[in-house]
Design a protein around this motif. Structure first.
Motif, PDB file in Angstrom:
ATOM      1  N   SER A   1      61.581  74.652  76.402  1.00 49.22           N
ATOM      2  CA  SER A   1      63.411  73.822  76.758  1.00 49.22           C
ATOM      3  C   SER A   1      63.591  72.901  76.261  1.00 49.22           C
ATOM      4  O   SER A   1      64.884  72.875  76.664  1.00 49.22           O
ATOM      5  CB  SER A   1      62.250  74.499  78.436  1.00 49.22           C
ATOM      6  OG  SER A   1      62.588  75.901  78.641  1.00 49.22           O
TER       7      SER A   1
ATOM      8  N   GLU B   1      72.430  70.860  87.434  1.00 53.77           N
ATOM      9  CA  GLU B   1      72.830  71.615  86.370  1.00 53.77           C
ATOM     10  C   GLU B   1      74.071  71.755  86.014  1.00 53.77           C
ATOM     11  O   GLU B   1      74.200  72.225  84.548  1.00 53.77           O
ATOM     12  CB  GLU B   1      72.262  72.971  86.786  1.00 53.77           C
ATOM     13  CG  GLU B   1      72.721  73.771  87.707  1.00 53.77           C
ATOM     14  CD  GLU B   1      73.039  73.420  89.722  1.00 53.77           C
ATOM     15  OE1 GLU B   1      71.953  71.946  89.531  1.00 53.77           O
ATOM     16  OE2 GLU B   1      73.518  73.707  90.386  1.00 53.77           O
TER      17      GLU B   1
ATOM     18  N   TYR C   1      75.945  77.266  74.566  1.00 56.62           N
ATOM     19  CA  TYR C   1      74.593  77.148  75.414  1.00 56.62           C
ATOM     20  C   TYR C   1      74.879  78.463  76.292  1.00 56.62           C
ATOM     21  O   TYR C   1      75.899  78.161  76.754  1.00 56.62           O
ATOM     22  CB  TYR C   1      74.457  75.759  76.171  1.00 56.62           C
ATOM     23  CG  TYR C   1      73.342  75.700  76.096  1.00 56.62           C
ATOM     24  CD1 TYR C   1      72.282  74.417  75.567  1.00 56.62           C
ATOM     25  CD2 TYR C   1      72.096  76.307  77.118  1.00 56.62           C
ATOM     26  CE1 TYR C   1      71.145  73.537  76.306  1.00 56.62           C
ATOM     27  CE2 TYR C   1      70.970  76.117  77.196  1.00 56.62           C
ATOM     28  CZ  TYR C   1      70.545  74.642  76.988  1.00 56.62           C
ATOM     29  OH  TYR C   1      69.430  74.096  77.310  1.00 56.62           O
TER      30      TYR C   1
ATOM     31  N   PHE D   1      72.545  79.594  79.774  1.00 57.79           N
ATOM     32  CA  PHE D   1      71.619  78.833  80.878  1.00 57.79           C
ATOM     33  C   PHE D   1      70.939  79.718  81.351  1.00 57.79           C
ATOM     34  O   PHE D   1      71.034  81.260  81.058  1.00 57.79           O
ATOM     35  CB  PHE D   1      72.107  77.599  81.684  1.00 57.79           C
ATOM     36  CG  PHE D   1      72.082  77.084  81.002  1.00 57.79           C
ATOM     37  CD1 PHE D   1      72.186  75.711  80.416  1.00 57.79           C
ATOM     38  CD2 PHE D   1      73.930  77.014  80.475  1.00 57.79           C
ATOM     39  CE1 PHE D   1      72.864  74.953  80.345  1.00 57.79           C
ATOM     40  CE2 PHE D   1      74.706  75.953  80.674  1.00 57.79           C
ATOM     41  CZ  PHE D   1      74.084  74.576  79.922  1.00 57.79           C
TER      42      PHE D   1
END
Lengths: 246, 315
Positions: A47, B186, A77, A79
């Motif tokens: 990661s 996040e 991206y 996740f």
């Protein structure tokens, strides 16, 4: 054509006695329409490498160049958790990462939502969708910016086996259709063998230990003998490198 | 290896409930209904009120001259409602004056408190400097602010408004600071990896993530500010709701005091229902509706219903 060139990449966290080496002298070239999986045990720097490639973290030393036809490449991206804005609708989540709000952009977002079979869910909020659907939105969002390279960090690890399998098929279909480069981090060797044409094996301490080519035709069925043999081959490499215990 | 398949519904399934069971469970469902409980509350309140008056009168016969009956209070409230009052200003003028003061103080407390809360959440040094001050203001009773402000500003609007600000602002500061500390990292990382411009991140990630904390801050600030305002008007006002309840107290009209207190409650409930709830519903419509039901009914039948609906939703 997208290219990733990594030279003498080194990454450390902390100082003095608390210093932890996350990546050690990584050298790597990835080119074109490839699907590259990065596998290894927890804490091997998978990661961290992805975070450096996407600019979330900076390397301690070494260089990373991600280009497409001589220009800086646009990354997408996906996740581990979908990371959607819970207060925006599905369509607005895709629009959030776009450069403009034109009608063409909106149509493009809708096209990618349809590719992940969520064309009719654009007005829903993420909280109204299942985990698998949310991850589909995450995939559509990454593809919707039409990136040169797509980075994926264990995107199916939170999902049940059936949903994960369905999404792997969709992902492979989209990769094949869009001709993008995908860099995929996973701890699941079977998943890596099913999806990739190249597998990079990392060991604890962030060392790149092996670079395995998987030359099997797509789509791959995990039940096929050839796929099972390839998986066994990668697992043997793990055993040789003493990675299974960790 | 042997694989055995069993078709659903052919084995181990539960027998269907008979229609009689449904009929029996209907009164039970009505008895458990929150609507019935809501209707029963005022009836029970009036019954307890009347019965306690009768009981007190048995012991102390003079109580009837002091303690108001529900009908007296009801009659007083009706007179006030139709603007038939002995006070200098009628109900609507009185509440308009108080509302104007409350909203002025509330707006200032929200703006200043948000700015300070943001600064304290973002900077450790600012937080270290302001933390003890905030706690001190938080610990100070509204009564002390009301007295202090009436001494300084006399009987004009400034005293009550400043009391609202001082009573409400620590709740805004603390809530906004916690909101900043709990922003979803996040989501910021996600925005950065997609190279979303900073201004867009502030508008679409930071501000919405602060909204639940801002709402909690607004509700606290409003209710605490309202209580502070009433006290400030008692001591440092020449009009307004607080002053008027003191007017009835000075006139030895217990039904006036109780009736006006009831108006305070009605006002606060109406504000919550007509202002905060609709705004909250609109601002947080993205939240799954079932969440609150699960919290409230976690041990009842709704728990099972939730499970079914969840399965249906998530397929």
């Amino acid at each position: 054509m997208a290219e990733i060139r990594i030279k003498n990449l080194h990454k450390e966290f902390g100082v003095g006695e608390d210093k932890v080496v996350a990546l050690e002298d990584v050298n790597l070239d990835i080119t074109g329409h490839s699907f590259v999986s990065i596998v290894g045990p927890s804490g091997c720097g998978k990661s961290t490498l992805l975070n450096i490639l996407t600019g979330i973290e900076t390397p301690t030393s070494g260089t990373v160049a991600i280009t497409s036809d001589g220009h800086v490449a646009a990354p997408g991206y996906v996740f581990q958790a979908a990371r959607l804005l819970p207060w925006r609708t599905v369509t607005d989540n895709l629009m959030f990462v776009q450069e403009d709000r034109s009608e063409d952009t909106r149509k493009r977002c809708q096209r990618y939502l349809e590719m992940v079979q969520l064309g009719d869910k654009g007005t829903k909020f993420p909280g109204e969708l299942s985990g698998g659907m949310q991850q589909r939105v995450g995939i559509a969002r990454a593809f919707s910016i039409e990136p040169d390279v797509l980075f994926m960090d264990e995107p199916f690890s939170h999902l049940d086996a059936i949903t994960a399998r369905a999404l792997r098929r969709e992902l492979h279909h989209m990769w094949d259709e869009t001709k993008k480069m995908v860099v995929f981090v996973t701890h699941d060797v079977g998943e890596a063998v099913e999806l990739s044409n190249r597998i990079l094996v990392f060991a604890k301490g962030g060392r790149l230990e092996d670079d395995i080519q998987i030359d099997l035709p797509f789509p791959r069925d995990p039940a096929d003998d050839e796929v099972a043999v390839a998986k066994a081959h990668v697992l043997r490499k793990f055993e040789e490198l003493d990675l299974l215990a960790s | 290896m042997t694989v055995t398949e069993t078709r659903p519904g052919t084995a181990g399934s539960q027998p269907a409930p008979n229609p009689g069971q449904r009929l029996i469970s209907l009164p039970a469902k009505i008895a458990k209904s929150p609507h019935l409980a809501r209707v029963l509350f005022p009836i029970a309140l009036f019954a307890v009120w009347e019965l306690s008056l009768i009981a007190v009168e048995e012991v102390w016969p003079f109580a009837v001259d002091v303690l108001p009956t529900p009908s007296e209070v009801g009659g007083f409230m009706w007179d006030e409602f139709i603007t038939d009052t002995l006070a200098r200003k009628n109900l609507y003028e009185t509440f308009f004056i108080s509302l104007r003061r409350l909203l002025s103080g509330f707006a200032i407390a929200m703006v200043l408190g948000t700015a300070l809360g943001l600064a304290m959440g973002l900077s450790r040094a600012t937080n270290a400097f302001c933390h003890d001050w905030t706690m001190a203001i938080l610990a100070m009773p509204a009564l002390a602010w009301a007295l202090f402000n009436s001494i300084i500003f006399g009987f004009d609007d400034r005293g009550p408004i400043l009391t609202v600000i001082l009573a409400g602002i620590p709740f805004v500061i603390v809530n906004v600071r916690e909101g900043v500390r709990n922003t979803p990292r996040e989501l910021f990382d996600m925005a950065r990896s997609f190279q979303v411009p900073q201004s867009k991140v502030i508008r679409h990630v930071l501000v919405p993530s602060l909204m639940p904390f801002m709402f909690a801050a607004a509700r606290y600030c409003f209710s605490i500010g309202w209580k502070g305002l009433v006290i400030a008007e008692v001591f440092g006002g020449q009009d307004g709701a607080g002053w008027t309840i003191k007017f009835w107290y000075d006139a030895h009209r217990a039904h006036g005091v109780v009736g006006y207190a009831a108006f305070f409650v009605i006002f606060a409930i109406l504000f919550e229902r007509l202002v905060f709830e609709p705004i909250s519903r609109r601002a947080f419509r993205w939240r799954p509706q079932l969440q609150t039901e699960v919290v409230e009914e976690a041990f009842g039948e709704h728990h099972e219903h939730y499970g079914e609906e969840e399965t249906a939703r998530h397929g």
